[in-house]
Motif scaffolding. Structure first.
Motif, PDB file in Angstrom:
ATOM      1  N   ARG A 129       0.830  -1.207   0.000  1.00 25.40           N
ATOM      2  CA  ARG A 129       0.000   0.000   0.000  1.00 25.40           C
ATOM      3  C   ARG A 129       0.860   1.250   0.000  1.00 25.40           C
ATOM      4  N   TYR A 174      -4.068 -10.231  -3.730  1.00 26.42           N
ATOM      5  CA  TYR A 174      -4.168  -9.613  -2.395  1.00 26.42           C
ATOM      6  C   TYR A 174      -5.003 -10.477  -1.443  1.00 26.42           C
ATOM      7  N   ARG A 221      -9.889  -6.876   5.646  1.00 26.58           N
ATOM      8  CA  ARG A 221      -9.933  -7.968   4.656  1.00 26.58           C
ATOM      9  C   ARG A 221     -11.306  -8.647   4.621  1.00 26.58           C
ATOM     10  N   ASP A 230       7.446  -6.279   3.282  1.00 24.11           N
ATOM     11  CA  ASP A 230       6.420  -7.244   3.699  1.00 24.11           C
ATOM     12  C   ASP A 230       6.030  -8.342   2.703  1.00 24.11           C
TER      13      ASP A 230
HETATM   14  C1  G6P Z   1      -0.272  -6.123   8.723  1.00 27.18           C
HETATM   15  C2  G6P Z   1       0.708  -6.310   7.583  1.00 27.18           C
HETATM   16  C3  G6P Z   1       0.743  -5.098   6.675  1.00 27.18           C
HETATM   17  C4  G6P Z   1      -0.671  -4.725   6.258  1.00 27.18           C
HETATM   18  C5  G6P Z   1      -1.549  -4.506   7.479  1.00 27.18           C
HETATM   19  C6  G6P Z   1      -3.008  -4.171   7.129  1.00 27.18           C
HETATM   20  O1  G6P Z   1       0.230  -5.195   9.624  1.00 27.18           O
HETATM   21  O2  G6P Z   1       2.000  -6.612   8.080  1.00 27.18           O
HETATM   22  O3  G6P Z   1       1.538  -5.354   5.532  1.00 27.18           O
HETATM   23  O4  G6P Z   1      -0.674  -3.596   5.439  1.00 27.18           O
HETATM   24  O5  G6P Z   1      -1.537  -5.693   8.259  1.00 27.18           O
HETATM   25  O6  G6P Z   1      -3.541  -5.136   6.282  1.00 27.18           O
HETATM   26  P1  G6P Z   1      -4.099  -4.788   4.820  1.00 27.18           P
HETATM   27  O7  G6P Z   1      -4.400  -6.130   4.237  1.00 27.18           O
HETATM   28  O8  G6P Z   1      -5.305  -3.952   5.052  1.00 27.18           O
HETATM   29  O9  G6P Z   1      -3.024  -4.050   4.079  1.00 27.18           O
END
Ligand code: G6P
Length: 491
Positions: free
Chosen positions: A20, A89, A319, A143
């Protein structure tokens, strides 16, 4: 087959790549708003001072956005189609890697179609990074969504120095070995010069997987990686525990209006003697169900009374199109409803459940309002909520109950440590926290606050970038023609 080097671009000397972008598009006016989070705060000064760039997804499917400047950073959007979002994703990133790397708390699904999308999208990110990086730039990839990018980028741009930081756990080999693409993923990561993990144990698990899958020699965090020209280079795999911008939480918590808001929150809960607090993304790794079970039993057994105690549980939506997350939400909301139905009185509620995300000021007010913070994750790379709570407790009071399965537990040793699977142990830990004398709370909080203040997110990024700079130094030294050195010697 090796990829072709891109045309040498005139670009950024420092490039961050993450799934992101550090901005969200506002639904009101279509403008960009900075998304909350420590990563951007930590990297922004470096990006601004080097004229750096950030490559990432703007967060919505099917939108094409040209690169744009934001607060002194060049943002380079990578588009994802609706299919990419579903397969790369929601699928491979969050229904294969996420559950696998969190010790299969939820069963990972293995689909070749998802893997193909993961490769395709990683390639897109690698190309975007390659096209924006200046010659000899430093590129920092972040990540689990982008584990193949380091190697792809190295093939496209052998001149750049590549760092990768893994924000989530890296599992033991016995679990990792399930992954049908286990060799390719490790090869992808080994494209980086420095591969950072949250815990020493994660770095160890990675090194073991490298030995088992590829047979490369690993020694004290150095991995000898064969190069296409028949040589060997060294990749570093090491722990760099991430943190928060502690000073920001400290400053917010000292503001009279935030402290006033904390009092208001307690008052609106009916001024209970004890406020328990949990805040998590609504994720099955967070152990929210275990926490609710322990709390529900304490109420049922009359060790706690709803007239005196309230649990505030913030669960931020996450998610929501992934089936495991939908199911979790149903389970948690059913449990909350049952516990409240059994124990609420007209004037008092057992659990105040909030399915929302809140701005940072409100979070700090909630931290200040909470006598006991419950972090009961079943597996968590770090858990920054634990650190945010500590950084916000400018009054020196409050008790942190912390799962031993978080990265934070390695550092926050003055917390009340729990194994969330042991419900009786968790109940006792909650009671210990509630009953802890004030002098003991202060003694522990002092040590916790010192740790979080001294190891903030700026220290984290400094440590990582220092090691990347060492790689660059070693590379430059290797590249120095011997004649130049001789000439210098001759004076
Ligand atoms: C975790 C992961 C991140 C991710 C975040 C939110 O902290 O390590 O890489 O961005 O969750 O999840 P999302 O799927 O909304 O990016």
């Amino acid at each position: 087959m090796s990829a072709h080097a891109a045309e040498p671009p005139v670009g950024a000397d420092f490039v961050v790549v993450s799934n992101r972008l550090p901005v969200d598009r506002s639904t009101d006016d279509g403008g960009w708003r900075r998304s909350p989070g420590g990563l951007v705060a930590a990297l922004e000064p470096m990006i601004q001072s080097t004229g750096g760039a950030w490559v990432g997804w703007p967060g919505q499917p099917d939108i094409e956005v040209d690169p744009f400047s934001f607060d002194g950073m060049e943002l380079v959007p990578v588009s994802l189609s609706t299919d990419d979002v579903e397969l790369f994703y929601e699928g491979f990133s969050n229904d294969t890697i996420w559950p696998l790397y969190h010790d299969v708390i939820s069963p990972p699904a293995y689909h070749r179609e998802w893997w193909e999308a993961y490769v395709r999208v990683n390639e897109r990110f690698a190309k975007a990074a390659a096209s924006v990086a200046a010659p000899d730039a430093t590129v920092w990839v972040h990540d689990y969504q982008l584990q193949l990018v380091p190697r792809m980028l190295r093939e496209l741009r052998p001149d750049v120095v590549i760092g990768y930081f893994h924000h989530i756990p890296f599992p033991a080999y016995g679990i990792y070995a399930q992954l049908p693409w286990r060799t390719q993923v490790i090869e992808g990561l080994l494209g980086a010069d420095v591969i950072g993990f949250q815990r020493v144990a994660d770095a160890g698990n990675f090194a073991r997987a490298v030995r088992r899958r590829l047979g490369y020699e690993t020694k004290a965090g150095s991995i000898r990686v064969p190069t296409p020209d028949g040589g060997v280079r060294t990749a570093v795999a090491k722990a760099y525990p991430i943190s928060i911008d502690a000073a920001v939480y400290d400053e917010l918590a000292r503001r009279p209006e935030v402290q006033g808001r904390a009092r208001e929150i307690r008052a609106s809960l009916g001024d209970p003697a004890v406020v328990l607090f949990g805040v998590d993304r609504l994720d099955y790794t967070k152990g929210i169900g275990h926490r609710l079970k322990a709390y529900g039993e304490l109420l049922a057994e009359h060790r706690l009374d709803v007239e005196d105690v309230t649990l505030v549980q913030v669960a931020s939506p996450s998610r929501e199109r992934v089936a495991a997350y939908m199911q979790l939400r149903d389970e948690i909301e059913l449990t909350v409803g049952r516990i409240n139905g059994d124990h609420d009185t007209v004037g008092h509620t057992a659990i105040r459940y909030l399915h929302h995300a809140y701005p940072r000021e409100e979070m700090v007010a909630l931290y200040l309002a909470a006598d006991v913070m419950l972090v009961t994750a079943l597996r968590d790379g770090m858990n920054l909520v634990a650190k945010e709570y500590v950084a916000s407790r400018v009054d020196g009071r409050g008790v942190l109950v912390l799962s031993e399965f978080t990265g934070a537990a390695d550092e926050l040793t003055q917390a009340v440590r729990v194994n969330p699977h042991d419900i009786d142990g968790l109940k006792d830990a909650i009671m210990t926290a509630i009953e802890m004398p004030e002098h003991e709370q202060r003694r522990r909080m002092r040590a916790l606050r010192r740790r979080v203040r001294d190891h903030d997110v700026a220290a984290w990024s400094r440590a990582f970038l220092r090691d990347l700079a060492t790689v660059r130094g070693a590379r430059d030294a290797d590249a120095t023609p011997p004649a130049a050195t001789e000439g210098k010697d001759r004076g």
